[in-house]
Write a protein that holds these residues in place. Structure first.
Motif, PDB file in Angstrom:
ATOM      1  N   ASN A 148      42.871 -42.697  38.908  1.00  0.00           N
ATOM      2  CA  ASN A 148      41.491 -42.792  38.434  1.00  0.00           C
ATOM      3  C   ASN A 148      41.232 -44.100  37.710  1.00  0.00           C
ATOM      4  O   ASN A 148      40.109 -44.500  37.512  1.00  0.00           O
ATOM      5  N   VAL A 149      42.309 -44.728  37.267  1.00  0.00           N
ATOM      6  CA  VAL A 149      42.157 -45.966  36.519  1.00  0.00           C
ATOM      7  C   VAL A 149      42.433 -47.124  37.449  1.00  0.00           C
ATOM      8  O   VAL A 149      43.536 -47.276  37.974  1.00  0.00           O
ATOM      9  N   ARG A 150      41.398 -47.924  37.673  1.00  0.00           N
ATOM     10  CA  ARG A 150      41.611 -49.067  38.558  1.00  0.00           C
ATOM     11  C   ARG A 150      42.008 -50.262  37.721  1.00  0.00           C
ATOM     12  O   ARG A 150      42.188 -50.158  36.511  1.00  0.00           O
ATOM     13  N   ASN A 151      42.107 -51.392  38.388  1.00  0.00           N
ATOM     14  CA  ASN A 151      42.439 -52.597  37.633  1.00  0.00           C
ATOM     15  C   ASN A 151      41.326 -52.878  36.642  1.00  0.00           C
ATOM     16  O   ASN A 151      40.161 -52.795  37.000  1.00  0.00           O
ATOM     17  N   PRO A 152      41.715 -53.199  35.434  1.00  0.00           N
ATOM     18  CA  PRO A 152      40.678 -53.507  34.457  1.00  0.00           C
ATOM     19  C   PRO A 152      39.866 -54.705  34.943  1.00  0.00           C
ATOM     20  O   PRO A 152      40.424 -55.656  35.471  1.00  0.00           O
ATOM     21  N   SER A 153      38.580 -54.585  34.801  1.00  0.00           N
ATOM     22  CA  SER A 153      37.739 -55.710  35.196  1.00  0.00           C
ATOM     23  C   SER A 153      36.589 -55.804  34.229  1.00  0.00           C
ATOM     24  O   SER A 153      36.395 -54.927  33.391  1.00  0.00           O
ATOM     25  N   GLU A 154      35.842 -56.847  34.353  1.00  0.00           N
ATOM     26  CA  GLU A 154      34.709 -57.040  33.469  1.00  0.00           C
ATOM     27  C   GLU A 154      33.696 -55.922  33.597  1.00  0.00           C
ATOM     28  O   GLU A 154      32.960 -55.625  32.679  1.00  0.00           O
ATOM     29  N   ASP A 155      33.683 -55.322  34.786  1.00  0.00           N
ATOM     30  CA  ASP A 155      32.671 -54.321  35.047  1.00  0.00           C
ATOM     31  C   ASP A 155      33.037 -52.933  34.541  1.00  0.00           C
ATOM     32  O   ASP A 155      32.276 -52.002  34.697  1.00  0.00           O
ATOM     33  N   ARG A 211      36.443 -46.781  29.510  1.00  0.00           N
ATOM     34  CA  ARG A 211      37.818 -46.724  29.965  1.00  0.00           C
ATOM     35  C   ARG A 211      38.562 -45.704  29.120  1.00  0.00           C
ATOM     36  O   ARG A 211      38.696 -45.846  27.915  1.00  0.00           O
ATOM     37  N   ALA A 212      38.999 -44.644  29.789  1.00  0.00           N
ATOM     38  CA  ALA A 212      39.731 -43.584  29.086  1.00  0.00           C
ATOM     39  C   ALA A 212      41.140 -43.512  29.647  1.00  0.00           C
ATOM     40  O   ALA A 212      41.323 -43.530  30.858  1.00  0.00           O
ATOM     41  N   GLU A 213      42.122 -43.483  28.760  1.00  0.00           N
ATOM     42  CA  GLU A 213      43.497 -43.375  29.201  1.00  0.00           C
ATOM     43  C   GLU A 213      44.181 -42.252  28.461  1.00  0.00           C
ATOM     44  O   GLU A 213      44.311 -42.289  27.238  1.00  0.00           O
ATOM     45  N   VAL A 253      43.432 -36.958  30.150  1.00  0.00           N
ATOM     46  CA  VAL A 253      42.263 -37.364  30.920  1.00  0.00           C
ATOM     47  C   VAL A 253      42.165 -38.892  30.969  1.00  0.00           C
ATOM     48  O   VAL A 253      42.098 -39.552  29.939  1.00  0.00           O
ATOM     49  N   SER A 254      42.206 -39.427  32.187  1.00  0.00           N
ATOM     50  CA  SER A 254      42.079 -40.873  32.374  1.00  0.00           C
ATOM     51  C   SER A 254      40.975 -41.147  33.369  1.00  0.00           C
ATOM     52  O   SER A 254      40.895 -40.485  34.402  1.00  0.00           O
ATOM     53  N   LEU A 255      40.130 -42.101  33.047  1.00  0.00           N
ATOM     54  CA  LEU A 255      39.004 -42.394  33.930  1.00  0.00           C
ATOM     55  C   LEU A 255      38.403 -43.745  33.572  1.00  0.00           C
ATOM     56  O   LEU A 255      38.309 -44.090  32.399  1.00  0.00           O
TER      57      LEU A 255
END
Lengths: 292, 268
Positions: free
Chosen positions: B4-11, B15-17, B36-38
């Motif tokens: 559910n967590v993609r590469n962090p980006s400016e967009d 962000r939940a980890e 919960v990660s999203l």
């Protein structure tokens, strides 16, 4: 006004019952008088005799009304509205103390409610005392308050009377305002949190306006309680002015008409005060848009 | 560590980890969120669907800093939720419109603006703008009770939009409304989203509502509250109401249902 007729009917029935009561209760005295004068009374004469005694057990309504008129309207006509025999004078004395006590009680009640709303400690320490305070009979407490205020050098009778009055009337305000200030739900409070609102904003923008309907309901109870408090404060104190003093003096001198007139004056005063508050409630809630 | 967590980006806006949160209740601890990660991207319309107790509302409340997770990290616009709130990052819409009965519609929309200290002229201007945005022009002077339930909810959305938050968090905003009004409001919400480009987090119980509105659907299940599936919607951005009869729509709805079933959500 379709309700006029039923209301008048109820009023007439009450008056009729009262007349019936006067007739029954005043009959023994009338018969006694007649026996002493060695007269016999027809039913009509007996009825008439029960309606015009000077010291009846239960005065007839028209006697009370006429006594009330004698001590108010008639005095005004003679330009003696504020003579010491006038109920307007005594009513004004009582009204003054009532309003002072009411203002004091409302202030204390609202202050207490705010403290309770914002502090769990205050809720646990203040609320039980507030409830206990109302279980003490005010007639027992009133003389103590008067003695105490004398002891600290307060000469004026108005002060202890106002304190007694406030003692009775802060409670409904306190209870009503605790309920009112807490009436906004969690969602409402959470919403303000999401705006990052401070304590002042949440109080003045949410809690206080939300409590207004509760406040006015409490005020109507409180003003009546304040009046009762003042009258009770006038009873045991050797006061010579005020409606309470009139009731007591009437009792001591055996003038039931004076007692009843003073009682009615007090009732009318209470009615007027509650009605005025009701009007204020209507106006304020309408201005706030809360009246439908 | 989680798909559910993609590469962090400016967009990435939210962000939940690995969020964890347990409530102590009289019936014992309730595991409201577990691992919960999203990630939510700018401009996403993300729906959270699942049965009661799955943590969807709790997750939304964590984003809004109304709850604090016991474990894991959560950032909103790269800040803590608390900081994000202070920078007016989001507007929150509750299930009940929660308009103040003593304020007119315009007065209600001004509420956050007054608290945040906008000037009077600015307040007027913003009220006018958002009323237009939710199709309530001309109703600013009315009191809430003079409006229907659907209109009240639109007013509460306007209130959440008034201070230009980038993120709109909506907790079952149409849950108390009937289906016909709901359809209408869903359509309007999509139009609003298209016009404003806000990021929307939307909690719902309704599968059709979630599928119709969202670009991503997060399926959650209870005990402990967790994410069981994240569905990228293949539906186009333009969505007339009858898209709900299309094959693609039914397929997404089917997958949501499957996800709910996998989470044993139909057991009780």
């Amino acid at each position: 006004m379709r309700k006029t007729f039923p209301v008048i009917t109820v009023l007439l029935v009450i008056t009729a019952i009262w007349y019936l009561g006067s007739w029954r209760m005043n009959t023994p005295w009338a018969l006694q008088q007649a026996a002493r004068a060695e007269q016999t009374l027809t039913t009509g004469e007996l009825f008439k005799a029960t309606m015009q005694q000077d010291r009846p057990r239960l005065p007839a309504p028209h006697q009370v009304v006429s006594e009330l008129w004698k001590s108010t309207g008639a005095m005004v006509q003679r330009g003696k509205a504020f003579s010491k025999r006038s109920l307007i004078y005594h009513g004004a004395i009582t009204l003054g103390s009532t309003l002072t006590g009411f203002a004091l009680g409302v202030f204390i009640g609202i202050l207490g409610a705010v403290a309770i709303t914002y502090s769990r400690v205050m809720e646990m320490s203040l609320m039980p005392w507030a409830i206990v305070s109302q279980t003490i009979p005010i007639v027992a407490l009133a003389p103590m308050i008067i003695v105490l205020s004398n002891a600290v050098g307060i000469e004026s009778r108005a002060v202890p009377k106002a304190i007694i009055s406030a003692y009775l009337c802060y409670f409904p305000v306190l209870v009503g305002m605790v309920k009112g200030l807490n009436s906004p739900g969690t969602e409402q409070l959470d919403l303000l949190k999401t705006y990052n609102a401070g304590v002042a904003a949440s109080f003045f923008k949410l809690r206080l306006p939300a409590s207004m309907p509760y406040l006015f309901t409490s005020l109507k109870i409180a003003i009546a309680a304040a009046l009762v408090g003042t009258i009770v404060g006038e009873l045991p104190t050797g006061a010579i002015s005020g409606l309470g003093a009139r009731i007591l003096i009437g009792d001591q001198f055996g003038t039931p008409l004076a007692i009843w007139a003073a009682l009615f004056a007090a009732a009318i005063l209470a009615g007027v005060l509650v009605t005025l508050l009701g009007l204020a409630q209507g106006l304020v809630l309408k201005r706030m848009g809360m009246a439908r | 560590m989680n798909e559910n967590v993609r590469n962090p980006s400016e967009d990435t806006v939210i962000r939940a980890e690995n969020l964890d949160l347990t409530f102590e209740t009289t019936d014992g601890p309730v595991h409201a969120l577990k691992g919960v990660s999203l990630d939510i991207q700018r401009g996403d319309f993300v729906s959270f669907i699942g049965p009661s107790g799955c943590g969807k509302t709790t997750f939304l409340r964590c984003i809004a800093a109304l709850e604090t997770p016991a474990g894991g990290t959560l950032t909103v616009n790269g800040m803590t939720p608390e900081q994000a709130r202070k920078s007016r990052a989001y507007g929150y819409v509750f299930q009940a419109a929660g308009l103040y009965p003593w304020r007119t519609i315009a007065g209600n929309i001004k509420l956050p603006l007054e608290i945040m200290g906008f000037s009077r002229d600015e307040q007027e201007q913003r009220v006018k703008n958002v009323l237009q945005l939710v199709d309530l022009e001309g109703f600013g002077g009315k009191y809430p009770w003079q409006l229907s339930g659907g209109m009240q909810q639109r007013a509460s959305i306007a209130r959440a939009l008034a201070f230009d938050a980038e993120i709109l968090l909506m907790d079952e905003p149409f849950g108390a409304l009937d289906e016909i009004v709901r359809d209408h409001l869903n359509e309007q919400l999509l139009a609003l989203w298209a016009r404003t480009g806000k990021t929307i987090g939307f909690v719902t119980h309704s599968i059709p509502e979630a599928v119709y509105l969202s670009t991503r659907i997060v399926v959650m299940s209870p005990r402990p509250g967790r994410i069981t599936d994240v569905i990228e919607s293949p539906l186009p951005k333009e969505r007339p109401l009858d898209i709900r009869d299309s094959q693609a729509f039914l397929e997404v709805a089917h997958r949501v249902r499957e996800g709910l079933r996998a989470g044993h959500s139909y057991d009780d």
